[in-house]
Design a protein around this motif. Structure first.
Motif, short mmCIF file in Angstrom:
data_model
loop_
_atom_site.label_atom_id
_atom_site.label_comp_id
_atom_site.label_asym_id
_atom_site.label_seq_id
_atom_site.Cartn_x
_atom_site.Cartn_y
_atom_site.Cartn_z
N ALA A 34 0.84 -1.20 0.00
CA ALA A 34 0.00 0.00 0.00
C ALA A 34 0.87 1.25 0.00
N ARG A 35 0.56 2.18 -0.89
CA ARG A 35 1.28 3.45 -0.92
C ARG A 35 0.69 4.45 0.07
N VAL A 36 -0.57 4.25 0.43
CA VAL A 36 -1.19 5.12 1.42
C VAL A 36 -0.81 4.64 2.82
N PRO A 37 -0.81 5.54 3.80
CA PRO A 37 -0.48 5.11 5.16
C PRO A 37 -1.56 4.23 5.76
N VAL A 38 -1.14 3.20 6.47
CA VAL A 38 -2.04 2.28 7.16
C VAL A 38 -1.79 2.39 8.66
N THR A 39 -2.84 2.57 9.42
CA THR A 39 -2.76 2.63 10.88
C THR A 39 -3.54 1.44 11.44
N THR A 40 -2.98 0.79 12.45
CA THR A 40 -3.63 -0.38 13.05
C THR A 40 -3.82 -0.16 14.54
N LEU A 41 -4.98 -0.55 15.03
CA LEU A 41 -5.22 -0.59 16.47
C LEU A 41 -5.67 -1.99 16.85
N LEU A 42 -4.93 -2.61 17.77
CA LEU A 42 -5.31 -3.91 18.33
C LEU A 42 -6.30 -3.64 19.45
N ILE A 43 -7.55 -4.10 19.29
CA ILE A 43 -8.59 -3.77 20.27
C ILE A 43 -9.02 -4.98 21.09
#
Length: 477
Positions: free
Chosen positions: A389-398
């Protein structure tokens, strides 16, 4: 059966200020390209009956507050069939969309290719597919509305090839129309509702709700590109979108991680972390998404016949900008869920929209059905979509982070965790079994795995722990 509107009535239902595009000039041989006897008279009767000269009407209009190119089929004109002159109009519409940087909305009602023009009509599908691909490469969204009927090549190009597919209730949708499918075929399989259940359309929308739904979708899909891409093309007609899209994507700000909704503090032991993450009282993905987004719309299905209701995917509005999301809901993730998430991430990448992923799964589904459905390939595909992915990816472990089935959704170097979550190479119970330890050793094994939120930060797996809301916000909505 849905109501069958004319092409112009269908446009008027969803758009305002419609301006028809100039009709491309074209020469027609007597009775068409294969000299089908009586074809000229058939066209003349269709024109008198409908007031149209072809089976599509193309132009621009406002859908909500968003300008778009609109393509609407006139089923009364030879069954909305595609011929050479139809192809001329469709190519002109797509070209105009790329020149003006506009989304394309197709309001489809067609029986397929026009047999009175033979293979010259069928070849229009290649022409339409090329125009759709060029528009996709230019980073412009395509939304299809499947009216009744949407069959044959119209479904296999403008319909099924769109980024987002909406369908009217009861519409006939399928590659095979009612007159050519096997007589023993289940007719329900060719309905909008069945195609939604099989993951082939994103939503079945009632006619009165269609204008608002389309307006929200276009606002979301056109709200992610901070830098307009140029409309120039090379000598082969290919827009030079890739390099510019990459440059635009690098300038995007990543989605900020949502705040934690739970009240739990940091766990003292590994097993405490597991129990907190598995608590039925812990907030789940839907609650997190609702708290994060002002409004959101969902995509559904992997386009391969599968749906995983435990993977929520779509686009939402956060502080005035569009963010795409893929969120696990605490269940074992099916192959269809991984494929749907990969589809979402690649679409967001094309449209220059940052991505938010929420991890919460005990792991990938590992039963025989999941293996037959290609679990390994689906997980590999999602790993690839995130990695490229060229766009930024943000992840949250919930919640639970179970092995590779959870990691496939995680952004390298931009993963955050909540206090009531854990991430582990394998579940403690399974780790103890593999090590030939008794059930009484599960708690000790959980500590050894270093799976607590604070452990994940120490190990460099997570960037930080998202805090729970302060006590004074506990009663806030």
């Amino acid at each position: 059966m849905t109501d069958r509107l004319t092409a112009r009535d269908a446009i008027a239902r969803v758009a305002s200020g419609f301006t028809e595009l100039p009709v491309p000039e074209g020469m027609s041989a007597p009775d068409g390209p294969i000299a089908w006897q009586g074809y000229d008279e058939q066209r003349a009767r269709a024109a008198r009956r409908t007031g149209e000269q072809e089976s599509v009407v193309c132009g621009t209009g406002l859908v909500g507050a968003t300008e778009a190119v609109l393509i609407s089929f006139e089923f009364g004109f030879l069954g909305g069939s595609l011929g050479e002159r139809t192809g001329d109009r469709l190519e002109a519409a797509y070209t105009h969309a790329r020149e003006r940087r506009l989304a394309v909305v197709s309001l489809i009602a067609t029986g397929g290719s026009r047999m009175q023009e033979g293979m010259r009509a069928l070849a229009q599908l290649q022409r339409v597919a090329r125009q759709s691909a060029l528009t996709r490469a230019a980073g412009l969204p395509q939304v299809a509305v499947a009216r009744d009927p949407t069959t044959g090549g119209g479904w296999a190009t403008l319909g099924a090839g769109a980024d987002v597919i909406l369908a009217l209730p009861g519409a006939q949708i399928g590659f095979a129309g009612s007159r050519v499918r096997p007589p023993e075929a289940d007719p329900h399989a060719y309905t909008a509702e069945a195609q939604w259940a099989a993951g082939q359309v994103d939503a079945v929308v009632r006619p009165e709700e269609l204008p608002g739904t389309l307006a929200r979708w276009l606002r979301l899909l056109t709200g992610g590109s901070p830098t307009p891409l140029p409309a120039a093309s090379d000598a082969a007609g290919r827009p030079p979108a890739a390099d510019h899209a990459a440059e635009s994507s690098r300038s995007l700000q990543p989605a900020p991680p949502p705040r934690a909704l739970g009240r739990a503090g940091l766990p003292a032991t590994g097993w405490d972390a597991v129990l907190q993450a598995r608590s039925p009282r812990r907030p789940r993905a839907a609650a997190c998404l609702d708290a994060y987004f002002e409004t959101r719309e969902s995509i559904s299905g992997d386009r391969c016949g599968g749906v995983d209701r435990g993977m929520l995917c779509g686009f939402g509005l956060y502080e005035g900008r569009t963010i795409a999301y893929a969120a696990q809901c605490g269940t074992p993730t099916l192959p269809a869920g991984y494929r749907t998430a990969a589809r979402l991430i690649r679409l967001a990448d094309r449209l220059s929209v940052p991505v938010l992923t929420l991890i919460d799964t005990p792991g990938a589904a590992n039963d025989a059905d999941a293996e037959r459905a290609g679990a390994g390939a689906a997980i590999a595909d999602l790993f690839g979509a995130v990695a490229t992915a060229r766009v930024p990816v943000t992840t949250l472990l919930i919640g639970e982070g179970g092995s590779g089935g959870a990691l496939a959704l995680a952004a390298p170097h931009n993963t955050w965790v909540t206090p009531d979550s854990y991430f582990s190479v394998i579940a403690p119970e399974q780790a103890a079994a593999i090590l030939k330890r008794g059930p009484e050793a599960t708690r000790t094994t959980a500590d050894q795995l270093r799976l607590r939120p604070q452990d994940l930060v120490d190990l460099g797996i997570a960037r930080g722990i998202v805090p729970a809301p302060p006590p004074e916000e506990e009663s806030s909505p």
